[in-house]
Design a protein around this motif. Structure first.
Motif, PDB file in Angstrom:
ATOM      1  N   LYS A   5      30.344  44.719  26.241  1.00  0.00           N
ATOM      2  CA  LYS A   5      29.022  44.517  26.862  1.00  0.00           C
ATOM      3  C   LYS A   5      28.640  43.034  26.922  1.00  0.00           C
ATOM      4  O   LYS A   5      27.752  42.656  27.673  1.00  0.00           O
ATOM      5  N   TYR A   6      29.328  42.189  26.169  1.00  0.00           N
ATOM      6  CA  TYR A   6      29.063  40.751  26.181  1.00  0.00           C
ATOM      7  C   TYR A   6      30.035  39.987  27.074  1.00  0.00           C
ATOM      8  O   TYR A   6      30.089  38.760  27.020  1.00  0.00           O
ATOM      9  N   GLU A   7      30.777  40.697  27.905  1.00  0.00           N
ATOM     10  CA  GLU A   7      31.813  40.081  28.734  1.00  0.00           C
ATOM     11  C   GLU A   7      31.265  38.955  29.612  1.00  0.00           C
ATOM     12  O   GLU A   7      31.857  37.885  29.707  1.00  0.00           O
ATOM     13  N   PHE A  11      32.436  35.154  29.334  1.00  0.00           N
ATOM     14  CA  PHE A  11      32.985  34.520  30.535  1.00  0.00           C
ATOM     15  C   PHE A  11      32.225  33.236  30.854  1.00  0.00           C
ATOM     16  O   PHE A  11      32.834  32.186  31.093  1.00  0.00           O
ATOM     17  N   ALA A  12      30.908  33.305  30.869  1.00  0.00           N
ATOM     18  CA  ALA A  12      30.082  32.136  31.182  1.00  0.00           C
ATOM     19  C   ALA A  12      30.314  31.017  30.180  1.00  0.00           C
ATOM     20  O   ALA A  12      30.388  29.841  30.552  1.00  0.00           O
ATOM     21  N   PHE A  13      30.439  31.371  28.911  1.00  0.00           N
ATOM     22  CA  PHE A  13      30.669  30.368  27.873  1.00  0.00           C
ATOM     23  C   PHE A  13      31.962  29.601  28.130  1.00  0.00           C
ATOM     24  O   PHE A  13      31.978  28.368  28.152  1.00  0.00           O
ATOM     25  N   PHE A  14      33.057  30.324  28.342  1.00  0.00           N
ATOM     26  CA  PHE A  14      34.344  29.664  28.526  1.00  0.00           C
ATOM     27  C   PHE A  14      34.445  28.953  29.876  1.00  0.00           C
ATOM     28  O   PHE A  14      35.050  27.881  29.969  1.00  0.00           O
ATOM     29  N   MET A  15      33.853  29.520  30.907  1.00  0.00           N
ATOM     30  CA  MET A  15      33.847  28.838  32.202  1.00  0.00           C
ATOM     31  C   MET A  15      33.075  27.525  32.090  1.00  0.00           C
ATOM     32  O   MET A  15      33.535  26.480  32.570  1.00  0.00           O
ATOM     33  N   ALA A  16      31.923  27.557  31.460  1.00  0.00           N
ATOM     34  CA  ALA A  16      31.128  26.341  31.264  1.00  0.00           C
ATOM     35  C   ALA A  16      31.867  25.339  30.392  1.00  0.00           C
ATOM     36  O   ALA A  16      31.854  24.131  30.673  1.00  0.00           O
ATOM     37  N   LEU A  17      32.504  25.823  29.351  1.00  0.00           N
ATOM     38  CA  LEU A  17      33.233  24.947  28.434  1.00  0.00           C
ATOM     39  C   LEU A  17      34.332  24.177  29.167  1.00  0.00           C
ATOM     40  O   LEU A  17      34.382  22.944  29.122  1.00  0.00           O
ATOM     41  N   ILE A  57      25.618  29.092  34.724  1.00  0.00           N
ATOM     42  CA  ILE A  57      26.651  30.090  35.025  1.00  0.00           C
ATOM     43  C   ILE A  57      26.166  31.498  34.690  1.00  0.00           C
ATOM     44  O   ILE A  57      26.444  32.439  35.431  1.00  0.00           O
ATOM     45  N   VAL A  58      25.437  31.646  33.603  1.00  0.00           N
ATOM     46  CA  VAL A  58      24.908  32.968  33.241  1.00  0.00           C
ATOM     47  C   VAL A  58      24.044  33.515  34.376  1.00  0.00           C
ATOM     48  O   VAL A  58      24.117  34.697  34.719  1.00  0.00           O
TER      49      VAL A  58
END
Length: 75
Positions: A5-7, A11-17, A57-58
């Motif tokens: 449910k936190y996908e 995703f947003a975290f790693f894409m932003a990183l 991104i979120v």
């Protein structure tokens, strides 16, 4: 492991990183070149970029997903 449910958040975290890391490096290099203060300037720029990129991104990723879904032909 992280619950599915936190996908979107993960995703947003790693894409932003990754995107902020790479882009801040490129822009810092374009602006300064490899000078003595490059590393500290790049890390500072990256922290600012990541802080902005993650919430953007979120919010934007679901909108982009809907646009792409409408543009891709269904076979």
């Amino acid at each position: 492991m992280i619950n599915r449910k936190y996908e979107r958040i993960v995703f947003a975290f790693f894409m932003a990183l990754f995107m902020s890391f790479i882009m801040s490096f490129i822009i810092t290099f374009i602006n300064l070149g490899f000078v003595d203060i490059f590393l500290s300037s790049w890390i500072r720029a990256w922290l600012i970029a990541f802080t902005c990129a993650f919430p953007i991104i979120v919010v934007v990723a679901p909108i982009v997903h809907k646009i792409v879904h409408k543009l891709i032909a269904k076979i």
